[in-house]
Design an enzyme around this catalytic site. Structure first.
Site, PDB file in Angstrom:
ATOM      1  CB  ALA A  19      -0.937  -0.021   1.210  1.00 37.70           C
ATOM      2  N   GLY A  20       2.139   1.146   0.053  1.00 40.36           N
ATOM      3  CA  GLY A  20       2.984   2.345   0.033  1.00 40.36           C
ATOM      4  C   GLY A  20       2.748   3.258   1.230  1.00 40.36           C
ATOM      5  CG  LEU A  21       0.046   1.934   3.952  1.00 37.14           C
ATOM      6  CD1 LEU A  21      -0.538   0.921   4.935  1.00 37.14           C
ATOM      7  CD2 LEU A  21      -0.974   3.043   3.692  1.00 37.14           C
ATOM      8  CB  ALA A  27      11.223  -1.832   0.174  1.00 33.54           C
ATOM      9  CD  GLU A 174       8.454   2.819  14.605  1.00 30.89           C
ATOM     10  OE1 GLU A 174       8.405   1.854  13.845  1.00 30.89           O
ATOM     11  OE2 GLU A 174       7.549   3.683  14.654  1.00 30.89           O
ATOM     12  CG  HIS A 250      12.896   0.519  12.063  1.00 32.99           C
ATOM     13  ND1 HIS A 250      11.980  -0.259  11.403  1.00 32.99           N
ATOM     14  CD2 HIS A 250      12.188   1.348  12.851  1.00 32.99           C
ATOM     15  CE1 HIS A 250      10.753   0.088  11.773  1.00 32.99           C
ATOM     16  NE2 HIS A 250      10.851   1.071  12.641  1.00 32.99           N
ATOM     17  CB  CYS A 369      11.598  -6.763   9.727  1.00 32.55           C
ATOM     18  SG  CYS A 369      12.676  -5.516   9.070  1.00 32.55           S
TER      19      CYS A 369
HETATM   20  O1  SUG Z   1       7.047  -0.128   9.443  1.00 33.45           O
HETATM   21  N1  SUG Z   1       6.521  -1.620   6.326  1.00 33.45           N
HETATM   22  C1  SUG Z   1       7.082  -1.704   7.665  1.00 33.45           C
HETATM   23  C2  SUG Z   1       8.383  -2.449   7.634  1.00 33.45           C
HETATM   24  C3  SUG Z   1       8.910  -2.701   9.007  1.00 33.45           C
HETATM   25  C4  SUG Z   1      10.282  -3.269   9.008  1.00 33.45           C
HETATM   26  N2  SUG Z   1      10.718  -3.481  10.322  1.00 33.45           N
HETATM   27  C5  SUG Z   1      11.986  -3.380  10.751  1.00 33.45           C
HETATM   28  N3  SUG Z   1      12.937  -2.829  10.061  1.00 33.45           N
HETATM   29  N4  SUG Z   1      12.232  -3.800  11.946  1.00 33.45           N
HETATM   30  C6  SUG Z   1       7.267  -0.306   8.241  1.00 33.45           C
HETATM   31  O2  SUG Z   1       7.667   0.591   7.488  1.00 33.45           O
HETATM   32  C7  SUG Z   1       4.795  -1.145   4.693  1.00 33.45           C
HETATM   33  C8  SUG Z   1       3.300  -1.303   4.533  1.00 33.45           C
HETATM   34  C9  SUG Z   1       2.835  -0.947   3.165  1.00 33.45           C
HETATM   35  O3  SUG Z   1       3.389  -0.016   2.560  1.00 33.45           O
HETATM   36  O4  SUG Z   1       1.915  -1.637   2.657  1.00 33.45           O
HETATM   37  C10 SUG Z   1       5.251  -1.236   6.141  1.00 33.45           C
HETATM   38  O5  SUG Z   1       4.504  -0.970   7.039  1.00 33.45           O
END
Ligand code: SUG
Length: 445
Positions: A19-21, A27, A174, A250, A369
């Protein structure tokens, strides 16, 4: 008494989508609107869990969140039947609908910060769910995370659970993604490193310019207080704001530790020398390996693309350490060359194992993660909900459950379908029986 470090991986939920949230997570942003495959994502995660179990590690599983979160949509004014709520949100505020559907709880490194009993004054294992306030779709996780953790680690003789920190950016937390622990053995007092991206209450301190720093120093300090840690076993280090601006959202995207090893990129921290001197003095006299990766060996860009540092460093039953890396590290020539040479050098890391977790990687979540580390004594391990631990039988049950309930293709358009709600909640209801968690989800209450 024997101590070990267990990994509790997040089971990918049935609504996994792109969803690019996450602004600042390269990524997530570059795969926005890609078509996801929840079934493949969940099976990739389970294959990694099973492989670690087969290596002799203690592997656990944490249930996903209830998604879509219809309660949050109703709180935001979308009313009517479930189908009407979805339809209105889809038409009027598609981004909010996507957030309510996110399967982001799979990244359990962000679920909580965990301190083992060897470090805490009351000799209990402490858990504080992360408030994840920096991203709306993640800020709706901590209550249910707390319930899942309590159901998994329920024995109050051994486990202490805290409420997540107050929900404000000045206390942005986090979880374990910005926390690592160094120790000689898992059962001995260690040094907990709390890495923060900025100060919440002092705007004159360095901070990134482009992307958000999600973790504040004040949040880290609050967690250390709650967990009854002493000054002798805590060190605070600021993350280098420049690397946050290059997509290191992170600390676990640029550094990872295990026992007496800290594996890090030379650009990871601010004031590295002073912080490392403090770690050395608090760690005591035994050997400590700071494995530094230079920019000339692997650029920050390659580290972010390959997730070289979002690897798990495991101590295998043989005592040797192994790196669990995503296949992206194998595909990146500089990173692959680095890892191939690392295992021949004079450090405890002697093996590298590559895993395909591409479905998660495309949203910025690598092997590290996907897991929450919990160091336990044998007695504490015996007090963990047994059905949450990986075994041949549990793997077979969970694989079958995924095969039965998950779709192999999900687009943003599919999310307006009320059948998704029925499918997802049915699957989760059955999961709580497989894991014997009780009623952790709001729809079950
Ligand atoms: O919080 N991605 C997560 C990835 C978390 C990775 N965790 C660690 N590095 N520990 C975030 O950014 C993407 C959801 C979306 O775009 O659909 C997302 O939430």
């Amino acid at each position: 008494m024997n101590h070990l470090e267990a990994n509790f991986d997040g089971l990918v939920g049935p609504t996994h989508n792109y969803a690019g949230l996450s602004f600042g997570n390269v990524a997530s942003q570059s795969n926005a609107a890609a078509i996801s495959n929840p079934k493949a994502a969940a099976l990739q995660g389970l294959a990694k869990m099973k492989a670690l179990h087969d290596m002799g590690m203690t592997q656990g599983v944490l249930a996903p969140q209830q998604r879509p979160d219809l309660n949050v949509l109703r709180r935001l004014g979308f009313s009517g039947t479930d189908a009407q709520v979805l339809d209105k949100a889809y038409r009027e505020a598609p981004s909010i609908l996507l957030a309510a559907y996110s399967a982001s709880s799979m990244w359990t490194a962000n679920a909580a910060t965990v301190s083992p009993s060897a470090d805490s004054a009351d000799r209990k294992v402490h858990f504080t769910p992360a408030n994840l306030v920096n991203k709306f779709h993640r800020s709706i996780e901590p209550d249910v995370t707390g319930r899942i953790l309590k159901a998994t680690f329920s024995d109050s003789n051994h486990f202490a659970h805290h409420q997540h920190l107050p929900e404000h950016d000045q206390f942005g937390d986090e979880g374990a993604a910005n926390h690592t622990r160094l120790c000689r053995n898992y059962g001995e007092a260690g040094v907990q490193l709390f890495v923060y991206g900025r100060y919440g209450f002092d705007a004159s301190q360095p901070a990134p310019m482009k992307y958000p720093a999600r973790q504040t120093r004040e949040a880290s300090e609050a967690v250390a207080r709650l967990h009854q840690l002493s000054d002798a076993n805590t060190v605070y280090i600021q993350q280098n704001p420049d690397v946050i601006d290059q997509g290191v959202f992170h600390n676990d995207v640029i550094a990872v530790g295990n026992q007496n090893v800290l594996f890090y990129h030379e650009q990871a921290f601010l004031n590295t020398d002073a912080a490392f001197a403090e770690i050395r003095s608090k760690f005591g006299d035994s050997p400590l390996h700071f494995i530094r990766v230079g920019t000339d060996q692997v650029s920050v860009l390659d580290a972010v693309k390959s997730y070289l540092f979002n690897t798990q460093i495991l101590t295998l039953p043989s005592g040797e350490m192994a790196i669990i890396a995503p296949t992206e590290c194998q595909e990146n020539p500089a990173v692959h060359a680095y890892l191939s040479s690392l295992v021949t050098q004079d450090t405890p890391i002697k093996q590298v194992h590559y895993f395909d977790v591409k479905q998660s990687m495309q949203n910025g979540g690598g092997p590290a993660c996907l897991r929450l580390r919990v160091a336990l004594s044998e007695q504490e391990k015996a007090a963990v909900n047994a059905e949450s631990l990986m075994s041949e039988r549990k793997y077979a049950e969970l694989t079958q459950w995924v095969e039965k309930h998950y779709r192999d293709r999900l687009t943003a358009d599919d999310l307006r379908d009320p059948q998704m709600v029925v499918e997802s909640y049915q699957a989760l209801d059955q999961l709580t029986q497989i894991l014997k968690l009780g009623s952790v989800y709001p729809f079950q209450r």
